[in-house]
Design a protein around this motif. Structure first.
Motif, short mmCIF file in Angstrom:
data_model
loop_
_atom_site.label_atom_id
_atom_site.label_comp_id
_atom_site.label_asym_id
_atom_site.label_seq_id
_atom_site.Cartn_x
_atom_site.Cartn_y
_atom_site.Cartn_z
N VAL A 202 -10.29 7.29 10.34
CA VAL A 202 -8.88 6.91 10.32
C VAL A 202 -8.75 5.50 9.74
O VAL A 202 -9.59 4.63 9.98
CB VAL A 202 -8.28 6.97 11.76
CG1 VAL A 202 -8.98 5.98 12.69
CG2 VAL A 202 -6.79 6.73 11.73
N THR A 203 -7.71 5.30 8.94
CA THR A 203 -7.49 4.01 8.29
C THR A 203 -6.42 3.22 9.02
O THR A 203 -5.31 3.73 9.23
CB THR A 203 -7.08 4.21 6.82
OG1 THR A 203 -8.12 4.93 6.13
CG2 THR A 203 -6.86 2.87 6.13
N ALA A 207 -3.59 -7.12 11.93
CA ALA A 207 -2.92 -8.34 11.48
C ALA A 207 -3.74 -9.59 11.78
O ALA A 207 -3.46 -10.66 11.23
CB ALA A 207 -1.55 -8.45 12.14
N GLU A 208 -4.74 -9.46 12.63
CA GLU A 208 -5.55 -10.62 12.98
C GLU A 208 -7.01 -10.20 13.18
O GLU A 208 -7.32 -9.02 13.34
CB GLU A 208 -5.03 -11.27 14.26
CG GLU A 208 -5.00 -10.36 15.46
CD GLU A 208 -4.45 -11.05 16.71
OE1 GLU A 208 -5.08 -12.02 17.19
OE2 GLU A 208 -3.38 -10.63 17.20
N THR A 223 -7.32 -4.11 6.21
CA THR A 223 -7.34 -2.65 6.30
C THR A 223 -8.78 -2.16 6.40
O THR A 223 -9.65 -2.59 5.64
CB THR A 223 -6.66 -2.02 5.07
OG1 THR A 223 -5.30 -2.48 5.02
CG2 THR A 223 -6.68 -0.50 5.15
N HIS A 224 -9.01 -1.23 7.33
CA HIS A 224 -10.36 -0.72 7.57
C HIS A 224 -10.30 0.79 7.79
O HIS A 224 -9.33 1.31 8.36
CB HIS A 224 -10.98 -1.36 8.82
CG HIS A 224 -11.02 -2.86 8.78
ND1 HIS A 224 -12.05 -3.56 8.21
CD2 HIS A 224 -10.12 -3.79 9.23
CE1 HIS A 224 -11.82 -4.86 8.31
NE2 HIS A 224 -10.65 -5.02 8.92
N VAL A 257 -2.14 5.42 16.90
CA VAL A 257 -1.45 6.71 17.01
C VAL A 257 -0.77 7.06 15.69
O VAL A 257 -0.89 8.19 15.19
CB VAL A 257 -0.41 6.67 18.15
CG1 VAL A 257 0.53 7.87 18.07
CG2 VAL A 257 -1.12 6.66 19.51
N LYS A 258 -0.08 6.11 15.09
CA LYS A 258 0.59 6.37 13.82
C LYS A 258 -0.42 6.65 12.71
O LYS A 258 -0.22 7.53 11.87
CB LYS A 258 1.48 5.19 13.44
CG LYS A 258 2.74 5.08 14.29
CD LYS A 258 3.73 4.10 13.69
CE LYS A 258 5.05 4.14 14.43
NZ LYS A 258 6.08 3.28 13.81
N ALA A 259 -1.52 5.92 12.71
CA ALA A 259 -2.55 6.14 11.70
C ALA A 259 -3.18 7.53 11.82
O ALA A 259 -3.47 8.18 10.82
CB ALA A 259 -3.63 5.06 11.81
#
Length: 348
Positions: A202-203, A207-208, A223-224, A257-259
Motif C-alpha cells: 500500500v502506498t 507529512a513528517e 511517499t512510501h 484506511v484511505k490508501a
C-alpha cells in the motif's frame, strides 16, 4: 468404406473421447477446488452472536429511506444506513501475532476502534475513530459463562474489550453514542499484514519523519510503498509523531484506511484468481464478525453494495475530545460536539 477409413474414424473417436474425458475431469476438479475454497474461506471466519447476547435493550435500528421513483434497477442498493464497529485487535494468540507485537489469548486489547457509518444509498461513508485512551462509563456486559461484568465509571474505552470481548465493546459504544451497531468486525495483527501483502502493498504519504522504537518503524517524510509488516507498524505508531498521543496515531490510521481503499480499487482482482483467493484468504482468516456477516456470501454481498464507494467519498473524523480533568494522559468526550457527531449518524 475402406479398412483404413475405419481405423482413422476409430482413432478420431478415441481422441475425441479422451479430450472429453480430460475436459470432464478438469471440470470436476475445478468444481471440487471451488467447493473446497468456498468451505475453507467460510471456515476461516470466527463469529460472535452479539444480537442474542445483548437482546432488545439497544438503540433502534436505522430508518429505511424510501427509494426515489424511477430509480429501480436489477440489483438495487440498500435503502437503510449501516453502522459497523471495526476493531483492530491483538487478541489472537499465535507466533505470527506475537512476532508482530500481538498479545496472547489472556491479554486481549483493542488497539484501534472505528465506527463506520455507510449511508443509505452506499454512495458515501463516514469513519469515526474513538481514541482508546478515552475515559467512559462502561456498562455491565453479559459474559459467555452466564455471568456479567461489573459496570465501571471513568474507565479507559479499550478495557471494554479486555473484560468482555466483542459483546462488551459493542455495548459500550452503543451506550456512549446511542447509535445501533448493525455489525461488528474485528481484524487481528497478522491478518492485516497478510491482507496488505496480498494486495501487493500500500502506498502512503507521511507529512513528517517517523521514528518509533515501539512499533519499529522509521520513515522519512514523503511517499512510501509499504509491505504488510510496515503498514501494521504505521497503524500502531504513536510515539514517533506529534505529541506521542493516541490522536497522532489515529491520523495515520485514517490515512492508511484511505490508501487501502485506493489500492483495492486499483487492483483488478477478477483478472487474477490466485490473487483474489489470497486476498479472500487473508481477509476471512483475520476476521471475527457478528453472526450477520459470518459467511462468504454475506461478506460478498456487503462488498458488492460498496463497489461504488471511493476514497474521495470517505470522510474520516475523530470523536471530539479534551484532556481528562483527572488525568492529562487521558481524554474525555468534548461536549456538545461529540453528541452532535453521534447524532448525525442516527439520521438517515
Amino acid at each position: 468404406m475402406t479398412g483404413q477409413q475405419d481405423r482413422q474414424r476409430g482413432r478420431r473417436s478415441r481422441a475425441f473421447k479422451a479430450v472429453g474425458l480430460t475436459l470432464a475431469g478438469a471440470l470436476v476438479l475445478g468444481v471440487a477446488a471451488l467447493g473446497w475454497a468456498y468451505r475453507h474461506l467460510n471456515d476461516n471466519i470466527t463469529s460472535v452472536d452479539i444480537d442474542n447476547a445483548l437482546g432488545d435493550n439497544r438503540p433502534p435500528r436505522a430508518v429505511t429511506v424510501p427509494t426515489p421513483s424511477g430509480t429501480a434497477s436489477a440489483t438495487p442498493l440498500p435503502t437503510t444506513a449501516l453502522n459497523i464497529l471495526v476493531l483492530g485487535s491483538d487478541s489472537r494468540s499465535g507466533a505470527q501475532n506475537q512476532e508482530l507485537g500481538g498479545g496472547d489469548s489472556t491479554g486481549a486489547r483493542s488497539d484501534t476502534a472505528m465506527v463506520v457509518h455507510i449511508d443509505a444509498g452506499r454512495t458515501g461513508a463516514t469513519v469515526v475513530s474513538i481514541p482508546r485512551d478515552t475515559l467512559v462509563d462502561r456498562p455491565s456486559c453479559p459474559l459467555p459463562s452466564g455471568g456479567s461484568t461489573a459496570p465501571a465509571y471513568g474507565a479507559m474505552f479499550n478495557t471494554a474489550y479486555s473484560v468482555g470481548g466483542p459483546v462488551c465493546a459493542v455495548k459500550t459504544v452503543e451506550s456512549m453514542t446511542d447509535v445501533r451497531m448493525d455489525h461488528y468486525v474485528e481484524v487481528d495483527f497478522s491478518g492485516f499484514a497478510k491482507l496488505v501483502n496480498a494486495l501487493g502493498g500500500v502506498t502512503v504519504t507521511t507529512a513528517e519523519d517517523i521514528d518509533d522504537e515501539d512499533s519499529h518503524l522509521t520513515l522519512a517524510a514523503g511517499t512510501h510503498h509499504l509491505d504488510g509488516t510496515q503498514a501494521l507498524a504505521l497503524a500502531r505508531t504513536r510515539h514517533g509523531i506529534g505529541d506521542g498521543s493516541d490522536l497522532g496515531r489515529i491520523g495515520l490510521q485514517q490515512t492508511l484506511v484511505k490508501a487501502l481503499l485506493e489500492q483495492i480499487a486499483a487492483t483488478d482482482l477478477l483478472t487474477s484468481p490466485t490473487r483474489l483467493y489470497e486476498v479472500a484468504d487473508a481477509v476471512t482468516g483475520s476476521l471475527t464478525t457478528d453472526t450477520g456477516l459470518d459467511s462468504l456470501t454475506e461478506l460478498t454481498e456487503l462488498a458488492r453494495s460498496l463497489k461504488s464507494l471511493s476514497s474521495e467519498r470517505l470522510t474520516t473524523v475523530t470523536m471530539p475530545v479534551v484532556p481528562a480533568p483527572s488525568d492529562p494522559n487521558r481524554v474525555v468526550a468534548r461536549e456538545p460536539a461529540a453528541s452532535q457527531l453521534w447524532g448525525s449518524l442516527r439520521r438517515p
